[in-house]
Write an enzyme that holds these catalytic residues in place. Structure first.
Site: not given
Ligand code: ADP
Length: 548
Positions: A188, A333, A440, A445
């Site tokens: 990540t 993940e 917040k 929220w």
């Molecule tokens: P990074 O390594 O940048 O964290 P990830 O691709 O694993 O890469 O990131 C996942 C996160 O990206 C998700 O938990 C969410 O917060 C955000 N995410 C992915 N797709 C969407 C979406 N369509 N809308 C909103 N958030 C998204």
């Protein structure tokens, strides 16, 4: 009592190599087209790809690489990267894709944490490799993805990929591996703390490839031509390098140039029907088409995810260009796909507004993934489209632990995503925020994503980020940071007025700041950590008490 009755079916393991073997045997002449860092376009077939992946496997084995060893990559989307995907996992080594856009210190951490044996890199990353190599003592060799004649001048001793491949004959059978062995390692981006490794298995990779290929997800088929804009170093390009050989789709790999013009030209030249990427790259393509008046003639569907896709982008694709833009959600993940916004037959009969509102959400789970939202007390919340809580997921392509970590991230067998969401009666999930980005205000929220979506619906706004800003009475209030479209004008007051009747009055930002550019993370998301830091001392007009 009867005894359980075992089934009598072949126990054929689900291996990554089986995907390419299938394409090579049954779609042998289907093309893989790559824009190379050398500047030209390279074309060959699935059959050629498998042969070279086998040669690579032989070459790596000759170098002493063993099953379980990690092989790092620093590479764009291209045929050699694809060969590494299959040439490593095919004999049990682990393909560890590294995001070159991370800070060099993070890459050093990742290479050492993964304990990579070899790292293969596109020559564009030669200077980066020179900076990394002295700090990665356990890497036995750095392999440049090039011909010997084109090896870059470097201080680090390097080997040439082409020489490694050409030294072998490709007369090699993929071993039948245990499907539970590791296949890929993806970290990540670690916006908070060090990056964490998600270690996929052959089984999880193949099951995910099946699921993303289904009509309710990508719906890829042998008649499609798929161009993953999402990089192969970002969660395996969302599974397209596996789903394309599984379905026999033609594959187009765009290399390093992901600007609107380059993507447009490649899509048109290769008759691309299917694509996938994060909202920021689509912003570039849409801007290019708006400026030039050009239109895409072959693209039918594109998946947009990685961060929230503004509804305005979905409708531009659909209404102005006739492209089905599909909102999807997932994370590293989760290999990564979790949900996709596509309608069933009954939903497709509803009013246009109702359909639009469903399609703007992050969508419905694909088979294999289960999800729930939980409140602060850990109890499951109702699927009424209103209650929001942390999103938990489980399924066979979701991690049950991070690589080399003894602490289980799971809660009662579920993975907490860190996203905050609602789920409606149709089972459509909508992300309101990442939990750390929620604002917040006076104990209630505010969804920063909703505020951003409204902002980019304004014709003068190119991109917008909403962050929490300190406030003496409300603790936090929303601040909107905006990039204007070139040649467009809009004032703070006009933008704030634009929110009237669109969101609850107390959700309307307290202030607007115009900037030339917004910071993004290595995976193209708004970098709100950097923004919050930059505007830490910003004083909201509403926070100024009038002193006589
Ligand atoms: P990074 O390594 O940048 O964290 P990830 O691709 O694993 O890469 O990131 C996942 C996160 O990206 C998700 O938990 C969410 O917060 C955000 N995410 C992915 N797709 C969407 C979406 N369509 N809308 C909103 N958030 C998204």
């Amino acid at each position: 009592m009867t005894t359980p009755l075992p089934g009598q079916m072949m126990d054929v393991p689900l291996t990554v190599s089986s995907l390419l073997a299938h394409a090579s045997r049954h779609f042998g002449t289907t093309e893989i087209v790559s824009k190379r860092v050398e500047g030209d376009v390279h074309r060959y077939t699935y059959r050629d790809c498998e042969k070279r992946a086998k040669q690579l496997a032989q070459g790596l084995i000759a170098l002493g690489v063993e099953a379980g060893d990690r092989i790092g990559t620093l590479a764009w989307n291209g045929y050699r990267h694809l060969e590494i995907y299959y040439g490593t996992t095919g004999f049990g080594a682990v393909c560890h894709t590294i995001n070159p856009r991370l800070f060099p210190e993070q890459i050093v951490y990742i290479v050492n944490h993964a304990d990579d044996r070899y790292v293969m890199f596109d020559t564009t990353f030669a200077a980066l490799v020179d900076a990394l190599a002295p700090k990665c003592p356990n890497v036995r060799g750095w392999i440049a993805l090039a011909d010997d004649a084109r090896l870059p001048r470097m201080t680090t001793p390097v080997m040439g990929y082409e020489a490694l491949v050409r030294a072998e004959d490709g007369d090699f059978d993929w071993p039948l591996l245990d499907e539970r062995l590791a296949s890929y390692l993806c970290y990540t981006s670690g916006t908070t703390g060090n990056p964490k490794g998600a270690l996929y298995s052959h089984r999880s990779t193949v099951l995910h490839a099946y699921a993303v290929s289904l009509p309710n997800a990508s719906g890829l088929s042998a008649r499609d031509c798929a161009l993953p804009v999402v990089p192969m170093f970002h969660v395996n390009a969302w599974g397209i390098p596996h789903a394309a050989p599984l379905t026999g789709a033609k594959l187009v790999l765009p290399g390093k140039d992901l600007d609107g013009k380059s993507l447009y030209e490649l899509m048109e030249a290769e008759h691309v029907t299917y694509s996938a990427g994060v909202p920021t790259v689509w912003l570039g393509l849409l801007n290019y088409m708006r400026e030039t008046g050009l239109r895409l003639t072959s693209l039918k569907r594109t998946v947009i995810g990685g961060s929230a896709c503004p509804p305005a982008m979905l409708s531009t694709f659909r209404d102005d260009y006739g492209v089905e833009a599909i909102h999807g959600w997932g994370m590293t993940e989760m290999s990564p796909l979790g949900t996709v916004a596509r309608l069933n037959g009954e939903q497709a009969q509803r009013s246009p507004d109702e359909q639009r509102s469903l399609l703007e959400k992050q969508g419905h789970v694909i088979y294999g993934v289960d999800m729930k939202i939980v409140g602060n007390d850990g109890r499951e919340l109702p699927w009424d489209g209103v209650a929001f809580g942390e999103l938990y997921v489980r399924g066979p392509w979701i991690i049950d632990g991070y690589f080399r970590s003894d602490v289980s991230p799971l809660v009662d067998g579920w993975f907490p995503t860190g996203d905050v969401a609602t789920i409606d009666r149709d089972g459509f999930m909508r992300i309101t925020d990442r939990s750390k980005d929620l604002i917040k205000s006076g104990g209630e929220w505010i969804s920063s994503i909703e505020i951003e979506n409204q902002a980019v619906a304004h014709p003068a706004v190119a991109e917008a980020a909403c962050i929490a800003c300190a406030h003496p009475d409300w603790k936090e209030r929303p601040l909107l940071v905006v990039v204007k479209r070139a040649d467009a004008e809009v004032t703070r007051e006009e933008l704030l007025g634009f929110y009237q009747d669109k969101v609850a009055r107390w959700w309307i930002p307290d202030d607007v700041v115009f900037v030339d550019e917004l910071p993004h993370t290595a995976t193209g998301k708004l970098n709100k950590l950097v923004l919050r830091e930059r505007f830490r001392d910003h004083i909201l007009p509403s926070a100024c008490k009038v002193v006589n």
